[in-house]
Write an enzyme that holds these catalytic residues in place. Structure first.
Site, PDB file in Angstrom:
ATOM      1  N   GLN A  37      71.607 -34.722  35.062  1.00 28.13           N
ATOM      2  CA  GLN A  37      71.650 -36.044  34.466  1.00 28.13           C
ATOM      3  C   GLN A  37      70.339 -36.768  34.748  1.00 28.13           C
ATOM      4  O   GLN A  37      69.905 -36.857  35.896  1.00 28.13           O
ATOM      5  CB  GLN A  37      72.826 -36.842  35.020  1.00 28.13           C
ATOM      6  CG  GLN A  37      74.180 -36.368  34.532  1.00 28.13           C
ATOM      7  CD  GLN A  37      74.428 -36.757  33.093  1.00 28.13           C
ATOM      8  OE1 GLN A  37      74.791 -37.886  32.804  1.00 28.13           O
ATOM      9  NE2 GLN A  37      74.240 -35.819  32.177  1.00 28.13           N
TER      10      GLN A  37
ATOM     11  N   ASN B 142      70.990 -37.599  38.643  1.00 26.72           N
ATOM     12  CA  ASN B 142      72.205 -37.434  39.440  1.00 26.72           C
ATOM     13  C   ASN B 142      72.794 -36.061  39.162  1.00 26.72           C
ATOM     14  O   ASN B 142      72.083 -35.076  39.376  1.00 26.72           O
ATOM     15  CB  ASN B 142      73.203 -38.596  39.297  1.00 26.72           C
ATOM     16  CG  ASN B 142      73.629 -38.918  37.889  1.00 26.72           C
ATOM     17  OD1 ASN B 142      72.818 -39.301  37.050  1.00 26.72           O
ATOM     18  ND2 ASN B 142      74.916 -38.796  37.609  1.00 26.72           N
ATOM     19  N   GLU B 143      74.016 -35.913  38.721  1.00 29.41           N
ATOM     20  CA  GLU B 143      74.717 -34.636  38.777  1.00 29.41           C
ATOM     21  C   GLU B 143      73.955 -33.469  38.148  1.00 29.41           C
ATOM     22  O   GLU B 143      73.367 -33.598  37.075  1.00 29.41           O
ATOM     23  CB  GLU B 143      76.056 -34.779  38.036  1.00 29.41           C
ATOM     24  CG  GLU B 143      76.997 -35.757  38.664  1.00 29.41           C
ATOM     25  CD  GLU B 143      78.084 -36.206  37.714  1.00 29.41           C
ATOM     26  OE1 GLU B 143      78.936 -36.990  38.151  1.00 29.41           O
ATOM     27  OE2 GLU B 143      78.082 -35.785  36.545  1.00 29.41           O
TER      28      GLU B 143
ATOM     29  N   ASP C 197      82.982 -33.776  31.265  1.00 27.10           N
ATOM     30  CA  ASP C 197      82.357 -32.795  32.169  1.00 27.10           C
ATOM     31  C   ASP C 197      82.860 -31.376  31.933  1.00 27.10           C
ATOM     32  O   ASP C 197      83.352 -30.706  32.852  1.00 27.10           O
ATOM     33  CB  ASP C 197      82.571 -33.173  33.644  1.00 27.10           C
ATOM     34  CG  ASP C 197      82.180 -34.608  33.950  1.00 27.10           C
ATOM     35  OD1 ASP C 197      81.386 -35.178  33.188  1.00 27.10           O
ATOM     36  OD2 ASP C 197      82.667 -35.155  34.954  1.00 27.10           O
TER      37      ASP C 197
END
Length: 339
Positions: free
Chosen positions: A66, A49-50, A174
């Site tokens: 990720q 993902n990110e 983050d």
């Protein structure tokens, strides 16, 4: 009605993206599966993902992300890694930062520490990430470093920002780190999902951090919540290098125009301590979205890109668990140059 807009320009290419493994080769069937994107980076297998830790270093674009190295479902969060000379052709590398002692590796950013301010070596790649303990729920901010651009060592003195007290510390994650030349110091943006805010920090050495501001946007609708994945950077207005504005972007987990995640941004000024919203460009309560679909969220821009270009990417599927792909799940949006 006139309103300020970030122009996201797709980088033009004349060839399809190619992804190779660390040896530079792939079995014939890899990257020929149904639904596999031709222009978009996706891992050979398993979940992604990110994007994390986007940085340009020694002629190479680094894409960390990720990753679940064992399954194509969310979990076991670590940092996957791929490199490219041109943002089109990618070589997948081994997992860069793995979980250890039950601590998962959540999102963050990377910088080139040219002057060895942190003591890991001149020119070391330094990754700042959120460590997450799924048993206790503790989230804190940590460092890892690499002197070869591939193998990372966790900083034994981390966390550099321990879990913040009370409710504030529940969803603080983050870290986006960058060098601020006018003040000759490192800066960090952290999101606080439950409080709908971004905290800004400053450091001389990537280790000792001082909090300089909490940025709230109380005029946004209550549906825009769960702030995550901040970025903070400067852009020239209409290409004029003498007229610049700062952009603070976030991914809310709720409230985008298409539902679910999206990328929301604010326009203003930043002096190294405080981000000030420019209400002449963006009145209070006005929502500016970088994309109006559901296929752009968890954005991050490349640090140290050549010619001061600002290029970002994101994960495409905010509904990722339902995408019927195998043996991988998740792919990056095509890189976009911002102006």
């Amino acid at each position: 009605m006139n309103r300020p807009t970030l122009i996201a320009v797709v980088l033009l290419v004349n060839s399809l993206a190619i992804v190779r493994d660390a040896r530079g080769t792939n079995p014939p069937a890899v990257y020929a599966e149904p639904y596999r994107g031709g222009f978009h980076f996706s891992p050979q297998k398993n979940w992604t993902n990110e994007p994390n830790g986007l940085v340009f270093h020694e002629g190479v674009y680094h894409l960390f992300y990720q990753e679940n190295a064992f399954s194509n479902q969310f979990g076991n969060q670590s940092w996957g890694h791929a490199t490219s000379p041109d943002l089109v052709n990618w070589t997948q590398k081994p997992t860069a930062i793995e979980p250890e002692d039950g601590l998962l590796i959540y999102s963050g950013s990377s910088v080139v520490d040219t002057e060895n301010t942190a003591g890991f070596g001149a020119g070391a790649l330094v990754a700042a990430y959120t460590g997450f303990d799924p048993v206790t729920g503790v989230q804190d901010q940590r460092l890892a470093y690499s002197t070869d651009g591939v193998t990372f060592t966790k900083d034994p003195l981390s966390p550099v920002i321990p879990r913040l007290p009370g409710v504030e510390g529940i969803e603080t994650r983050d870290p986006k780190v960058f060098w601020h030349e006018p003040t000759s110091s490192w800066k960090m943006a952290l999101t606080h999902g439950g409080q709908k805010k971004v905290s800004l920090w400053s450091s001389p050495n990537l280790r000792s951090w001082t909090r300089t501001q909490d940025f709230f946007e109380g005029a946004l609708p209550s549906t825009v919540g769960g702030w995550e994945v901040p970025d903070l950077f400067e852009l020239p207005v209409d290409g004029d290098p003498n007229n610049k504005k700062w952009v603070l972007s976030i991914t809310p987990s709720d409230g985008s125009p298409a539902g679910g995640n999206g990328v929301l941004y604010f326009l203003g000024d930043y002096d190294g301590q405080t981000f000030t919203r420019d209400t002449s460009l963006q009145p209070l309560g006005q929502e500016l979205w970088a994309d109006y679909g559901r296929d752009f969220d968890g954005q991050q821009s490349w640090d140290n890109a050549p010619d001061d270009r600002r290029i970002w990417t994101s994960i495409m599927q905010s509904y990722g668990a339902a995408v019927p792909t195998t043996p991988w799940r998740g792919q990056m949006a095509f890189p976009r140059e911002l102006g």
